[in-house]
Design a protein around this motif. Structure first.
Motif, short mmCIF file in Angstrom:
data_model
loop_
_atom_site.label_atom_id
_atom_site.label_comp_id
_atom_site.label_asym_id
_atom_site.label_seq_id
_atom_site.Cartn_x
_atom_site.Cartn_y
_atom_site.Cartn_z
N SER A 104 0.84 -1.20 0.00
CA SER A 104 0.00 0.00 0.00
C SER A 104 0.87 1.25 0.00
O SER A 104 2.09 1.17 0.04
CB SER A 104 -0.93 0.01 1.22
OG SER A 104 -0.17 0.03 2.41
N ARG A 105 0.25 2.41 -0.01
CA ARG A 105 0.83 3.74 0.08
C ARG A 105 1.84 4.01 -1.04
O ARG A 105 2.95 3.47 -1.05
CB ARG A 105 1.51 3.98 1.43
CG ARG A 105 1.88 5.47 1.64
CD ARG A 105 2.55 5.67 2.98
NE ARG A 105 1.67 5.40 4.08
CZ ARG A 105 0.84 6.31 4.60
NH1 ARG A 105 0.80 7.52 4.10
NH2 ARG A 105 0.08 6.00 5.62
N ARG A 106 1.45 4.89 -1.97
CA ARG A 106 2.33 5.22 -3.09
C ARG A 106 3.52 6.04 -2.60
O ARG A 106 3.37 6.95 -1.81
CB ARG A 106 1.56 5.99 -4.16
CG ARG A 106 0.50 5.15 -4.84
CD ARG A 106 -0.03 5.80 -6.10
NE ARG A 106 -0.99 4.93 -6.77
CZ ARG A 106 -0.67 3.97 -7.61
NH1 ARG A 106 0.61 3.75 -7.89
NH2 ARG A 106 -1.59 3.22 -8.17
N MET A 112 4.09 1.29 -4.90
CA MET A 112 3.73 1.06 -3.51
C MET A 112 4.99 1.10 -2.64
O MET A 112 6.07 0.67 -3.06
CB MET A 112 3.05 -0.30 -3.34
CG MET A 112 1.75 -0.46 -4.12
SD MET A 112 0.43 0.65 -3.57
CE MET A 112 0.40 1.86 -4.90
N GLU A 114 4.83 0.52 1.11
CA GLU A 114 4.66 -0.13 2.41
C GLU A 114 4.19 -1.56 2.20
O GLU A 114 3.38 -1.84 1.31
CB GLU A 114 3.66 0.61 3.29
CG GLU A 114 4.20 1.84 3.96
CD GLU A 114 3.23 2.42 4.99
OE1 GLU A 114 2.26 1.71 5.35
OE2 GLU A 114 3.44 3.56 5.41
N ARG A 148 5.30 6.76 11.21
CA ARG A 148 4.09 6.37 10.50
C ARG A 148 3.32 5.28 11.23
O ARG A 148 2.15 5.04 10.95
CB ARG A 148 4.45 5.89 9.09
CG ARG A 148 5.04 6.96 8.19
CD ARG A 148 3.96 7.82 7.60
NE ARG A 148 4.52 8.94 6.86
CZ ARG A 148 3.79 9.87 6.26
NH1 ARG A 148 2.47 9.82 6.34
NH2 ARG A 148 4.36 10.86 5.61
N ARG A 159 4.60 -3.65 9.80
CA ARG A 159 4.68 -2.92 8.54
C ARG A 159 6.13 -2.67 8.18
O ARG A 159 6.98 -2.44 9.04
CB ARG A 159 3.93 -1.59 8.64
CG ARG A 159 2.43 -1.76 8.63
CD ARG A 159 1.75 -0.47 8.27
NE ARG A 159 1.79 0.50 9.36
CZ ARG A 159 1.47 1.79 9.22
NH1 ARG A 159 1.15 2.26 8.02
NH2 ARG A 159 1.52 2.60 10.25
N HIS A 165 9.99 4.69 0.26
CA HIS A 165 9.06 5.33 1.20
C HIS A 165 9.59 6.71 1.56
O HIS A 165 10.80 6.93 1.69
CB HIS A 165 8.93 4.46 2.45
CG HIS A 165 7.79 4.84 3.34
ND1 HIS A 165 7.83 5.91 4.21
CD2 HIS A 165 6.56 4.28 3.49
CE1 HIS A 165 6.69 5.99 4.86
NE2 HIS A 165 5.90 5.03 4.45
#
Length: 453
Positions: A104-106, A112, A114, A148, A159, A165
């Motif tokens: 997830s999370r761009r 991605m 994450e 985060r 995670r 990131h």
């Protein structure tokens, strides 16, 4: 003559308001929808009692090699994941294999950034922060309550922040260029950049401006990073250098505008990663997030079942995304309803993105992690458009077998989907033949502990 005013259509406007609320707040009305659709399946459930007896998986010749193929897949996955240079990994560590639940999370390059693992923070408390894959540096384990992950609890799934990131630490790296290596700092790129990471702060800017070689392997150099006393071992692979600039073919002059780093993996395709922890500790037990209970059930054909839609009657409540299996064969993925019923969609009929594992017929070729979407299907044959490692890593797939990767908590990796034939022209298109058996079938459903009780 006195005209009577028209009555205000209260019922019509109330119905429109209810429909608007249903569309804009789907989570609020999801239990109602489950109950209504589940109640509608009572009729075909009663009709199925006269449709025949369920067939066991053992009666089908297609499943004769499933156990053998799944064992072969596990051995070759471990061989690939644990392959590393003894000079790169510290001598006092052992490797722990973890599954990936989702990405997830761009982040940099629009990829991605994450990963969600199938082990909790508590279970991985003895592991180092670095997450690897063979000789590749994948990212860093987050800490619950910090950054985060400030809202995460120790019992939550761990995670991982990938190297693209926005909060990932900058890494000291280099490429072998001629007699002397070229060193620089690798940092996360912007979302609009052409690759996930970018090279900055060159030790020799003049040589960097003349860089025109393609596909140079970028490896870490030993240097402390972050605010703690953490170091990345020297020699871990970050990816391949991607030069961005101008090439004057008339004069053979090169003007390099920027150098990016392209990882050798696609984040959405990752099924497994590896963590390091000190040797001599008690063996890490199986994760509580993967403690599944197999609920028995029967799959019946619905009208238009040739399109891959079926009714599941189970002995317990079925969570969304649960894998429906027959002795290691993926029958489909369930969408839970009420009264122990569920709708099952087969792999050829699905249209969401899958995490997949490709097992080549050639035993010398590694298992390939990929993500794919079924573009079209005809009966039990599906044409899948896939993404995976870069072209220079996997030039050609060939023929083999397709298995599930990690597709959420209730659909683990290693479930057999079918036989694969590579498309003759399109490199990123494969043909998958999934076994098809009409009529009622006895199946198992992977459900969680709470749902099974």
């Amino acid at each position: 003559m006195v005209r009577k005013s028209a009555a205000f259509p209260v019922g019509l406007y109330a119905m429109l308001l209810f429909a608007l609320a249903w569309l804009t707040l789907p989570a609020l009305f999801a239990p109602v929808e489950r109950w209504l659709v589940g109640a509608a399946t009572v009729v075909p459930r009663l009709a199925s009692l006269w449709s025949g007896h369920p067939a066991a998986a053992a009666e089908r010749d297609d499943l004769a090699r499933v156990d053998q193929l799944r064992s072969q897949l596990r051995r070759r996955v471990e061989r690939r994941e644990f392959a590393f240079d003894q000079q790169v990994a510290p001598p006092h560590v052992e490797q722990v294999l973890c599954g990936v639940l989702s990405a997830s999370r761009r982040g940099g390059g629009g990829r991605m950034s994450e990963l969600l693992l199938d082990h909790s923070y508590e279970e991985l408390a003895s592991c180092d922060r670095m997450v690897v894959k063979g000789e590749q540096l994948i990212g860093f384990l987050m800490e619950p309550g910090k950054g985060r992950a400030e809202r995460d609890e120790p019992s939550d799934p761990a995670r991982v922040m990938l190297c693209n990131h926005r909060d990932a630490p900058r890494l000291y790296a280099g490429v072998e260029l001629g007699d002397a290596p070229l060193r620089f700092v690798v940092r996360p790129a912007a979302a609009a950049d052409p690759a996930p990471m970018r090279a900055d702060m060159w030790d020799d800017p003049y040589r960097a401006a003349q860089l025109d070689e393609v596909g140079l392997v970028v490896r870490t150099k030993s240097l402390m990073f972050g605010t703690g006393r953490e170091t990345a071992p020297e020699g871990l692979v970050l990816g391949r250098a991607r030069v961005w600039g101008y090439d004057d073919r008339a004069t053979d002059d090169v003007l390099t505008i920027g150098v990016y780093v392209e990882p050798m993996f696609e984040p959405r395709a990752l099924s497994h990663v590896v963590l390091w922890r000190p040797k001599g500790l008690p063996e890490l037990s199986a994760s509580g997030l993967r403690e599944h209970t197999l609920a028995s059930g029967v799959v019946y054909d619905l009208p238009g079942a040739h399109r891959g839609r079926h009714l599941l009657v189970s002995s317990g409540e079925v969570p969304d995304g649960a894998a429906v299996t027959q002795r290691g064969l993926l029958v489909g993925v369930a969408r839970g309803l009420s009264f122990g019923n569920a709708l099952v969609t087969s792999f050829p009929a699905s249209r969401h993105r899958w995490s997949l594992l490709f097992l080549p017929d050639d035993v010398d070729q590694p298992v390939v992690e990929m993500s794919g979407v079924v573009e079209r299907a005809e009966g039990g044959v599906a044409w899948v458009r896939w993404q995976g490692p870069p072209r220079e890593v996997v030039r050609r797939l060939g023929d083999g077998f397709l298995f599930t990767g990690s597709n959420g908590r209730f659909c683990p990796s290693g479930l057999w989907i079918g036989r694969v034939n590579e498309h003759g022209f399109a490199r990123d298109l494969i043909q998958v033949r999934a076994p098809v058996a009409p009529g009622p079938r006895a199946v198992d459903v992977l459900v969680g502990g709470e749902a099974a009780r």
